[in-house]
Design a protein around this motif. Structure first.
Motif, PDB file in Angstrom:
ATOM      1  N   GLU A   5       0.530  -7.924  -8.387  1.00 19.68           N
ATOM      2  CA  GLU A   5       0.481  -6.789  -9.375  1.00 19.68           C
ATOM      3  C   GLU A   5       0.583  -7.173 -10.896  1.00 19.68           C
ATOM      4  N   TYR A  21       3.484  -4.131  -0.658  1.00 18.37           N
ATOM      5  CA  TYR A  21       4.341  -2.970  -0.867  1.00 18.37           C
ATOM      6  C   TYR A  21       4.631  -2.076   0.376  1.00 18.37           C
ATOM      7  N   LYS A  44      13.301  -1.581  -2.614  1.00 16.01           N
ATOM      8  CA  LYS A  44      12.687  -1.850  -3.751  1.00 16.01           C
ATOM      9  C   LYS A  44      11.353  -1.880  -3.568  1.00 16.01           C
ATOM     10  N   ARG A  94      10.359   2.107  -3.790  1.00 17.50           N
ATOM     11  CA  ARG A  94      10.337   2.407  -5.205  1.00 17.50           C
ATOM     12  C   ARG A  94       9.430   2.236  -5.951  1.00 17.50           C
ATOM     13  N   LYS A  95       8.718   1.005  -5.667  1.00 22.21           N
ATOM     14  CA  LYS A  95       7.530   0.543  -6.233  1.00 22.21           C
ATOM     15  C   LYS A  95       6.274   1.569  -5.970  1.00 22.21           C
ATOM     16  N   GLU A 151       6.476   4.621  -5.029  1.00 26.11           N
ATOM     17  CA  GLU A 151       6.853   5.838  -5.636  1.00 26.11           C
ATOM     18  C   GLU A 151       6.363   5.709  -7.058  1.00 26.11           C
ATOM     19  N   GLU A 152       6.524   4.742  -7.871  1.00 22.99           N
ATOM     20  CA  GLU A 152       6.214   4.734  -9.129  1.00 22.99           C
ATOM     21  C   GLU A 152       4.706   4.629  -9.228  1.00 22.99           C
ATOM     22  N   ILE A 153       4.194   3.543  -8.545  1.00 20.40           N
ATOM     23  CA  ILE A 153       2.550   3.570  -8.423  1.00 20.40           C
ATOM     24  C   ILE A 153       1.905   4.879  -8.379  1.00 20.40           C
ATOM     25  N   TYR A 154       2.311   5.748  -7.032  1.00 24.03           N
ATOM     26  CA  TYR A 154       1.606   6.742  -6.682  1.00 24.03           C
ATOM     27  C   TYR A 154       2.125   7.663  -7.683  1.00 24.03           C
ATOM     28  N   ALA A 155       3.069   7.834  -8.542  1.00 25.85           N
ATOM     29  CA  ALA A 155       3.266   8.876  -9.514  1.00 25.85           C
ATOM     30  C   ALA A 155       2.467   8.715 -10.652  1.00 25.85           C
ATOM     31  N   ARG A 156       1.988   7.648 -11.054  1.00 24.17           N
ATOM     32  CA  ARG A 156       1.142   7.574 -11.993  1.00 24.17           C
ATOM     33  C   ARG A 156      -0.374   7.630 -11.613  1.00 24.17           C
ATOM     34  N   ASP A 157      -0.675   7.802 -10.383  1.00 21.60           N
ATOM     35  CA  ASP A 157      -1.799   8.012  -9.722  1.00 21.60           C
ATOM     36  C   ASP A 157      -1.991   9.167  -9.100  1.00 21.60           C
TER      37      ASP A 157
END
Length: 568
Positions: free
Chosen positions: A432, A449, A459, A462-463, A465-471
């Motif tokens: 990443e 991941y 972890k 959560r990674k 979730e963060e990536i999918y949230a912005r995409d």
């Protein structure tokens, strides 16, 4: 194992049978012989001696041999090998092969007589010429081991063969082992199994054990766990501790029999009480886990201590854990360190990992990062995935060694490929953020991941979730709502929800637009997509939509262009 005539006397019943062999049964057997035979069989040695001695002094060969036996073993009197030699010599002068063999053993060992291996060999050969099975076996052992003579496996085979053909189970067993190992490196599986089974069928416990091992391992014969179980049981019934241990393995694994933790534990405990080191370890594990027995950590520690006293590295490691975490023992990092050090010195990989951590972090000892790195590397090179990941961490951070992001990634990959979820996460981080010299690749990072998250790594979850949230993007159209998630792969996940209680929607058309920072240059894309199936009242449907983009899309937007509504 040297073979005395008749073998050692373990019980009155065995003694009676052996003396019956020593004193031939005759229709008019002397009443005196019958009396001392009975007394010896009952263990009344002093009374028997009073009867045997006059017979021996009168020149009865069987009685002379028996007197030698009594003095050599110390039955009812103080053991006196010198007196035993005198009686054996009297019988041997009359060409008694049993006495010759027994006398040879005394000369070979210097027991009650000056050690004289040349004389011992001569006596063995004289007894063997008269067909004495024990002497044949002893000569076979001598030539097999090269003891007192130049090693000669062919001669060993010849002596064992003579005893085996005469039906001696010990010689049959030894001959089978010789064929198993091979003369001059050439094993003969058929002959090995022929003689091993011949001895096993005569009740020879070591042969029964070996037959079980061969059926279990499938080296000399086709693997057959049921046959292995049969022979192990027969050997164990004769108190063979190794067979007991092997039975424990079979019940634990369910090999040739249904899995039975209680039976496994019972056999391990029997073998452990007989002093088998591996069984003591297994008994400890059963007690620690409550597998087949009541959970009892104090009892587990007792077995670990016994196995550790015999040098078992896994038992030492388990004692280290008990001291480190206070399992039935007081928390004592110094003792944990000592046990781990002893186990590590014996090559135990888990102990090396534990010891390395303690040295790295200064737990129970002064910090020594360089030594910690060396131990961790040893464990990693032994293919321990956890150690491989930690070597990666130490190299990445420069702990005990020079920093090297590329080298760190190689160790992370080794561990990840073995299924270590922490290493999978670390590989994902490297991809990443472009660490380790390979450049950035969010698509590849997400794949690692996802593998880590699939194994429960929080972890990594959560990674993602963060990536999918912005995409992801959402839109609404009346009672319809749509959410699109586009991870950096060649598809997007489209979820449409119908909040209406009465209307069904068909021919739903959406538009997805995004900025694609792909490897062939940045581009803006817009796709109008018809969704093939409808969505009923209060329902939700999911589609997978194939798109073409390089890395994770940016500025993702979705819009519902229209849909046909109808009452249900």
């Amino acid at each position: 194992m040297m073979r005395f005539g008749g073998g050692p006397f373990h019980a009155c019943g065995i003694l009676l049978l052996l003396l019956a062999a020593a004193l031939p049964v005759q229709g008019d057997r002397d009443e005196t012989k019958l009396r001392y035979e009975k007394l010896l069989g009952l263990g009344h040695y002093a009374e028997a001696l009073e009867i045997i001695r006059p017979l021996a002094e009168a020149g009865d060969t069987d009685a002379e041999y028996t007197m030698g036996l009594i003095y050599r073993k110390g039955y009812g009197i103080e053991r006196d090998p010198a007196r035993a030699r005198e009686w054996y010599e009297r019988a041997a002068k009359k060409k008694d092969a049993r006495a010759m063999n027994s006398l040879a053993i005394l000369y070979e060992n210097g027991d009650g007589v000056g050690k004289d291996t040349a004389k011992a060999l001569d006596l063995y050969r004289q007894a063997a010429q008269r067909g004495n099975a024990d002497a044949l076996a002893n000569l076979g052992d001598i030539y097999r081991a090269g003891k007192h003579v130049t090693q000669d496996l062919a001669k060993a085979r010849d002596y064992y063969s003579r005893g085996a053909e005469a039906g001696d189970p010990y010689s049959q067993f030894r001959l089978g082992v010789l064929y198993r190992d091979g003369l001059h490196g050439r094993p003969n599986a058929a002959e090995a199994m022929r003689w091993l089974l011949a001895a096993a069928e005569k009740g020879h416990a070591p042969a029964q054990l070996e037959a079980g091992c061969q059926y279990r391992e499938g080296k000399l014969v086709r693997r057959d766990d049921r046959e292995a179980l049969k022979w192990y049981r027969l050997a164990a019934a004769q108190d063979d501790a190794r067979a007991m241990y092997n039975l424990g393995n079979m019940y634990e694994e369910g090999a040739g029999v249904a899995k039975d933790p209680a039976q496994a534990a019972a056999w391990y405990l029997k073998a452990a009480r007989a002093g088998i080191r591996a069984a003591q370890l297994k008994a400890g594990v059963c007690c620690e886990l409550g597998s087949g027995v009541k959970k009892d950590m104090a009892e587990a520690v007792r077995w670990y201590l016994l196995a550790a006293a015999q040098g078992d590295s896994a038992a030492l490691y388990n004692l280290g854990l008990a001291c480190e975490f206070g399992k039935s023992l007081p928390v004592d990092l110094g003792e944990a360190l000592r046990h781990y050090s002893l186990a590590a010195a014996k090559g135990n990989v888990g102990a090396k990992l534990k010891l390395a951590r303690m040295l790295r972090d200064g737990q129970g000892t002064a910090k020594d990062e360089a030594r910690a790195f060396g131990l961790m590397m040893e464990a990693a090179q032994a293919s321990d995935a956890e150690a491989q990941n930690e070597v990666g961490v130490m190299i990445e951070l420069g702990i005990g060694t020079a920093k090297d992001e590329f080298g760190a990634r190689q160790w992370y990959l080794k561990a990840a490929e073995q299924g270590n979820e922490v290493a999978m996460y670390n590989v994902g981080l490297g991809l990443e953020f472009g660490k380790g010299g390979k450049g950035q690749s969010l698509a590849s990072a997400i794949r690692w991941y996802e593998r880590a998250a699939g194994k429960g790594h929080e972890k990594a979850k959560r990674k993602l979730e963060e990536i999918y949230a912005r995409d992801q993007a959402s839109d609404a159209f009346g009672d319809l709502s749509v959410t699109v998630v586009c991870p950096p792969e060649k598809h997007c996940r489209v979820v449409v929800t119908n909040a209406s209680r009465k209307l069904r929607y068909d021919n739903i058309r959406i538009e997805i637009s995004y900025r694609d920072p792909g490897s062939f240059g940045e581009r803006h894309s817009r796709h109008e997509i018809p969704l093939e199936k409808g969505v009923g009242p209060g329902a939700s449907e999911t589609w997978t939509v194939g798109l073409l983009f390089g890395e994770s899309p940016r500025e993702l937007q979705v819009k519902i262009l229209g849909a046909d509504a109808s009452e249900t």
